[in-house]
Design a protein around this motif. Structure first.
Motif, PDB file in Angstrom:
ATOM      1  N   MET A  49       0.810  -1.100   0.137  1.00  0.00           N
ATOM      2  CA  MET A  49      -0.013  -0.191  -0.003  1.00  0.00           C
ATOM      3  C   MET A  49       0.704   1.306   0.071  1.00  0.00           C
ATOM      4  SD  MET A  49      -3.251   0.880   2.732  1.00  0.00           S
ATOM      5  CE  MET A  49      -3.899  -0.826   2.077  1.00  0.00           C
ATOM      6  N   SER A  50       0.482   2.258  -0.632  1.00  0.00           N
ATOM      7  CA  SER A  50       1.326   3.505  -1.016  1.00  0.00           C
ATOM      8  C   SER A  50       1.039   4.265   0.717  1.00  0.00           C
ATOM      9  CB  SER A  50       0.621   4.159  -1.956  1.00  0.00           C
ATOM     10  OG  SER A  50       0.987   5.681  -1.812  1.00  0.00           O
ATOM     11  N   PRO A  51       2.261   4.796   0.959  1.00  0.00           N
ATOM     12  CA  PRO A  51       2.270   5.904   2.248  1.00  0.00           C
ATOM     13  C   PRO A  51       1.262   6.877   2.025  1.00  0.00           C
ATOM     14  CG  PRO A  51       4.395   5.084   1.677  1.00  0.00           C
ATOM     15  CD  PRO A  51       3.625   4.786   0.100  1.00  0.00           C
ATOM     16  N   TYR A  52       0.900   7.265   0.780  1.00  0.00           N
ATOM     17  CA  TYR A  52      -0.010   8.558   0.518  1.00  0.00           C
ATOM     18  C   TYR A  52      -1.406   8.125   0.222  1.00  0.00           C
ATOM     19  CZ  TYR A  52       4.265  11.202  -0.141  1.00  0.00           C
ATOM     20  OH  TYR A  52       5.411  11.737   0.162  1.00  0.00           O
ATOM     21  N   LYS A  53      -1.635   6.737   0.478  1.00  0.00           N
ATOM     22  CA  LYS A  53      -3.234   6.327   0.147  1.00  0.00           C
ATOM     23  C   LYS A  53      -4.102   6.976   1.491  1.00  0.00           C
ATOM     24  CE  LYS A  53      -5.950   2.124  -0.272  1.00  0.00           C
ATOM     25  NZ  LYS A  53      -6.333   2.255  -1.628  1.00  0.00           N
ATOM     26  N   PRO A  54      -5.299   7.507   0.938  1.00  0.00           N
ATOM     27  CA  PRO A  54      -6.233   8.227   2.015  1.00  0.00           C
ATOM     28  C   PRO A  54      -6.549   6.918   2.885  1.00  0.00           C
ATOM     29  CG  PRO A  54      -6.844   8.522  -0.192  1.00  0.00           C
ATOM     30  CD  PRO A  54      -5.881   7.613  -0.219  1.00  0.00           C
TER      31      PRO A  54
END
Length: 291
Positions: A194-199
């Motif tokens: 998962m991206s660190p910037y995912k909401p």
């Protein structure tokens, strides 16, 4: 910075060494580290150590003192550590507060703890309080992710309440979830792909994947740390990290090069192939890649 697994193991190690022992004195060398004045530091003299526990990333040394219950609470911050000393401490060498030594807890036989902090940025904090809840950082802690009550449903509600906040920051926010810092948030997100910037507000299947990654990552680290002495915990943590602190090295899952994002006071690491669809994150605070 020691996080939930290391602080848990450190508390267990210290509990075995300190429980039932009597305190001769607590000597604070770096006066900026002491965050309380009432009760005074001298109030711990002659007290008996009931046990050592943890609240998030705070260590709690519980005491039975002459005037009732006391607690010496320690937050090790980014560069603090605790070293066990079998022999009486040597006399002070040089100017007080100028070296790594922040404080000493001396037992009645001269053995005890050296509380140290490396570097020039001094953030280590020591509190002498009547109850742990008197420490502001403990009073505002979120739930412990390894507590039995921290279910996937509870986690889903937390994420929903955080809305569009980036998941990396949510995992690190001690008022939201206690005990996870920069390193283990990197590790959890890598395991979850998962991206660190995912909401934070995400689909149910993503919540499940992230919850499972959190539980497995923290519990595996806790199992590796169990039974280790304080002197072994730092190297154990570092040697088992997948992405955190490994910029430029190959990802252990896919072989892609691990990248980092630098903020004004910290960095984080991630794998583009595993976490962001192969796209590198822009190395600035205002990046908004949400893949």
């Amino acid at each position: 910075m020691p996080e939930l697994p290391e602080v848990t193991a450190l508390a267990a190690d210290l509990n075995g060494r300190l429980s039932g022992r009597a305190i001769d004195r607590l000597s604070v060398v770096a006066f900026s580290a002491l965050k309380t004045f009432d009760p005074p530091v001298d109030a711990v003299r002659g007290s008996t150590i009931r046990g050592v526990g943890r609240h998030g990333k705070f260590l709690d040394i519980a005491l039975d003192a002459a005037d009732g219950e006391l607690h010496v609470v320690i937050h090790l911050a980014r560069a603090g550590w605790i070293r066990w000393r079998d022999a009486p401490p040597p006399p002070p060498n040089g100017r007080l507060g100028k070296g790594p030594l922040a404080a000493r807890l001396v037992l009645d036989d001269g053995s005890g703890l050296d509380i140290t902090e490396a570097g020039t940025k001094k953030s280590l904090a020591i509190y002498v309080v009547r109850a742990p809840s008197e420490v502001p950082g403990i009073a505002r802690l979120g739930p412990d992710p390894l507590d039995a009550s921290f279910t996937e449903a509870v986690f889903a509600d937390i994420l929903k309440a955080q809305g569009r906040a980036q998941i990396k920051g949510v995992l690190r926010n001690q008022a939201v979830i206690a005990g996870i810092g920069n390193a283990y948030s990197d590790e959890i997100l890598h395991v979850a792909k998962m991206s660190p910037y995912k909401p934070a507000s995400m689909a149910a299947e993503d919540v499940t994947r992230l919850y499972d990654a959190m539980q497995s990552t923290l519990r595996e680290a806790l199992a590796r740390s169990e039974g280790l002495a304080a002197s072994e915990l730092k190297s154990e943590k570092k040697s088992n990290l997948r992405v955190h602190g490994r910029t430029g090295q190959p990802c252990p899952v896919c072989g892609d090069t691990i990248r980092q994002v630098i903020f004004h006071d910290s960095t984080f690491q991630y794998c583009p192939t595993c976490q962001t669809g192969g796209k590198p994150l822009a190395d600035r605070v205002l990046s908004r890649l949400l893949k």
